[in-house]
Design a protein around this motif. Structure first.
Motif, PDB file in Angstrom:
ATOM      1  N   HIS A 198     108.786 -48.782 -44.149  1.00  0.00           N
ATOM      2  CA  HIS A 198     108.799 -49.749 -43.049  1.00  0.00           C
ATOM      3  C   HIS A 198     108.459 -49.046 -41.731  1.00  0.00           C
ATOM      4  N   GLN A 199     109.123 -47.925 -41.468  1.00  0.00           N
ATOM      5  CA  GLN A 199     108.892 -47.185 -40.224  1.00  0.00           C
ATOM      6  C   GLN A 199     107.458 -46.668 -40.150  1.00  0.00           C
ATOM      7  N   ASP A 200     106.926 -46.181 -41.253  1.00  0.00           N
ATOM      8  CA  ASP A 200     105.572 -45.648 -41.298  1.00  0.00           C
ATOM      9  C   ASP A 200     104.545 -46.730 -40.969  1.00  0.00           C
ATOM     10  N   TRP A 201     104.659 -47.880 -41.618  1.00  0.00           N
ATOM     11  CA  TRP A 201     103.739 -48.995 -41.347  1.00  0.00           C
ATOM     12  C   TRP A 201     103.890 -49.468 -39.905  1.00  0.00           C
ATOM     13  N   SER A 202     105.116 -49.592 -39.442  1.00  0.00           N
ATOM     14  CA  SER A 202     105.365 -50.053 -38.075  1.00  0.00           C
ATOM     15  C   SER A 202     104.714 -49.111 -37.057  1.00  0.00           C
ATOM     16  N   ARG A 203     104.884 -47.809 -37.266  1.00  0.00           N
ATOM     17  CA  ARG A 203     104.296 -46.815 -36.362  1.00  0.00           C
ATOM     18  C   ARG A 203     102.774 -46.916 -36.361  1.00  0.00           C
ATOM     19  N   LYS A 204     102.164 -47.020 -37.548  1.00  0.00           N
ATOM     20  CA  LYS A 204     100.705 -47.091 -37.641  1.00  0.00           C
ATOM     21  C   LYS A 204     100.168 -48.371 -36.995  1.00  0.00           C
ATOM     22  N   LEU A 205     100.840 -49.483 -37.224  1.00  0.00           N
ATOM     23  CA  LEU A 205     100.417 -50.739 -36.588  1.00  0.00           C
ATOM     24  C   LEU A 205     100.562 -50.647 -35.074  1.00  0.00           C
ATOM     25  N   PHE A 206     101.687 -50.102 -34.619  1.00  0.00           N
ATOM     26  CA  PHE A 206     101.903 -49.976 -33.174  1.00  0.00           C
ATOM     27  C   PHE A 206     100.792 -49.141 -32.535  1.00  0.00           C
ATOM     28  N   ARG A 207     100.460 -48.013 -33.130  1.00  0.00           N
ATOM     29  CA  ARG A 207      99.427 -47.145 -32.546  1.00  0.00           C
ATOM     30  C   ARG A 207      98.093 -47.868 -32.409  1.00  0.00           C
ATOM     31  N   GLU A 252      95.435 -58.084 -48.943  1.00  0.00           N
ATOM     32  CA  GLU A 252      96.233 -57.260 -49.847  1.00  0.00           C
ATOM     33  C   GLU A 252      95.513 -55.939 -50.054  1.00  0.00           C
ATOM     34  N   GLU A 253      96.191 -54.850 -49.765  1.00  0.00           N
ATOM     35  CA  GLU A 253      95.746 -53.469 -49.941  1.00  0.00           C
ATOM     36  C   GLU A 253      94.598 -53.072 -49.027  1.00  0.00           C
ATOM     37  N   LYS A 254      93.480 -53.783 -49.081  1.00  0.00           N
ATOM     38  CA  LYS A 254      92.371 -53.449 -48.200  1.00  0.00           C
ATOM     39  C   LYS A 254      91.613 -54.710 -47.833  1.00  0.00           C
ATOM     40  N   GLY A 255      91.002 -54.656 -46.677  1.00  0.00           N
ATOM     41  CA  GLY A 255      90.276 -55.805 -46.167  1.00  0.00           C
ATOM     42  C   GLY A 255      90.460 -55.885 -44.659  1.00  0.00           C
ATOM     43  N   LYS A 256      89.584 -56.626 -44.015  1.00  0.00           N
ATOM     44  CA  LYS A 256      89.561 -56.689 -42.561  1.00  0.00           C
ATOM     45  C   LYS A 256      90.692 -57.565 -42.008  1.00  0.00           C
ATOM     46  N   VAL A 257      91.466 -56.970 -41.107  1.00  0.00           N
ATOM     47  CA  VAL A 257      92.533 -57.675 -40.396  1.00  0.00           C
ATOM     48  C   VAL A 257      91.979 -58.072 -39.031  1.00  0.00           C
ATOM     49  N   THR A 258      92.118 -59.357 -38.684  1.00  0.00           N
ATOM     50  CA  THR A 258      91.705 -59.838 -37.365  1.00  0.00           C
ATOM     51  C   THR A 258      92.834 -60.660 -36.766  1.00  0.00           C
ATOM     52  N   SER A 259      92.792 -60.818 -35.460  1.00  0.00           N
ATOM     53  CA  SER A 259      93.815 -61.573 -34.746  1.00  0.00           C
ATOM     54  C   SER A 259      93.163 -62.689 -33.943  1.00  0.00           C
ATOM     55  N   PHE A 289      90.863 -54.087 -37.946  1.00  0.00           N
ATOM     56  CA  PHE A 289      90.951 -52.833 -38.678  1.00  0.00           C
ATOM     57  C   PHE A 289      91.030 -53.178 -40.157  1.00  0.00           C
ATOM     58  N   ASP A 290      90.853 -52.171 -41.003  1.00  0.00           N
ATOM     59  CA  ASP A 290      90.972 -52.387 -42.443  1.00  0.00           C
ATOM     60  C   ASP A 290      92.399 -52.046 -42.847  1.00  0.00           C
ATOM     61  N   LEU A 291      93.039 -52.911 -43.608  1.00  0.00           N
ATOM     62  CA  LEU A 291      94.432 -52.703 -44.003  1.00  0.00           C
ATOM     63  C   LEU A 291      94.630 -51.395 -44.762  1.00  0.00           C
ATOM     64  N   SER A 292      93.601 -50.931 -45.451  1.00  0.00           N
ATOM     65  CA  SER A 292      93.707 -49.664 -46.190  1.00  0.00           C
ATOM     66  C   SER A 292      94.025 -48.490 -45.262  1.00  0.00           C
ATOM     67  N   GLU A 293      93.669 -48.607 -43.989  1.00  0.00           N
ATOM     68  CA  GLU A 293      93.966 -47.552 -43.018  1.00  0.00           C
ATOM     69  C   GLU A 293      95.471 -47.445 -42.748  1.00  0.00           C
ATOM     70  N   ILE A 294      96.195 -48.510 -43.022  1.00  0.00           N
ATOM     71  CA  ILE A 294      97.645 -48.529 -42.855  1.00  0.00           C
ATOM     72  C   ILE A 294      98.327 -48.333 -44.206  1.00  0.00           C
ATOM     73  N   SER A 295      97.809 -49.030 -45.218  1.00  0.00           N
ATOM     74  CA  SER A 295      98.468 -49.054 -46.523  1.00  0.00           C
ATOM     75  C   SER A 295      98.226 -47.803 -47.353  1.00  0.00           C
ATOM     76  N   GLY A 296      97.164 -47.067 -47.030  1.00  0.00           N
ATOM     77  CA  GLY A 296      96.836 -45.887 -47.801  1.00  0.00           C
ATOM     78  C   GLY A 296      96.124 -46.198 -49.100  1.00  0.00           C
ATOM     79  N   SER A 297      95.702 -47.452 -49.300  1.00  0.00           N
ATOM     80  CA  SER A 297      95.022 -47.843 -50.549  1.00  0.00           C
ATOM     81  C   SER A 297      93.548 -47.512 -50.497  1.00  0.00           C
TER      82      SER A 297
END
Length: 186
Positions: free
Chosen positions: A43-52, A163-170, A178-186
């Motif tokens: 949880h902390q790892d994902w939170s930190r990566k998303l925050f950055r 899920e695992e990888k793919g483009k995240v947009t807001s 960004f690509d979710l794989s950059e956070i998830s490590g997949s």
């Protein structure tokens, strides 16, 4: 697992919550005081990566303020939450005060854990829609998944699910991706 901190007939209010004199993490949802345990390392790892990623984007464009837990978001006197991450657009910075955020931020992010699935996926989603949070991210680290919900006519509609990888947009942070794989490590 989040636990009811104290059983009582009268709803808890922000004023009572602010007087609590311990180091526990609490939230008030619909007048009920809930205690939240510390998150695990994933949880902390994902939170930190998303925050950055988010902070770099927000700061470079001077879009507003990004914050991470614990920070109180006081939606009203009987609804005080501590989302994992939150964004307030420059136009909404008046809601930021010394003790926390006093109204609905533009974007809230919750990283769910086994003990918070029901609360984050259903209870908070309804709560955030009711108070006008424009965008709500539900991050499921166990399944390496992210859902982004966008507020339309006081209800959330799915903006994207990855899920695992793919483009995240807001929808709120135009051009953020960004690509979710950059956070998830997949």
């Amino acid at each position: 697992m989040a636990a009811v901190a104290e059983q009582r007939t009268k709803p808890w209010t922000y004023e009572e919550y602010a007087r609590l004199d311990d180091e526990q993490r609490y939230e008030i949802i619909n007048g009920e005081l809930l205690m939240a345990p510390a998150p695990d390392w994933t949880h902390q790892d994902w939170s930190r990566k998303l925050f950055r990623r988010l902070d770099k984007f927000v700061m470079e464009r001077q879009l507003g303020e990004l914050a991470y837990a614990p920070v109180d978001v006081v939606l009203d006197s009987e609804n005080v939450v501590q989302p994992d991450l939150l964004f307030m657009a420059k136009a909404n910075l008046s809601i930021l005060q010394t003790r926390g955020v006093f109204d609905a931020p533009d974007l809230l992010i919750e990283l769910i854990s086994p003990s918070s699935v029901r609360r984050d996926r259903y209870v908070k989603k309804e709560l955030y829609a009711r108070f006008g949070v424009k965008e709500y991210w539900i991050v499921d680290t166990s399944n390496k998944a992210l859902e982004i919900w966008k507020l339309q006519n006081r209800l959330y509609e799915l903006h994207c699910m990855i899920e695992e990888k793919g483009k995240v947009t807001s929808a709120v942070l135009t051009d953020f991706e960004f690509d979710l794989s950059e956070i998830s490590g997949s």
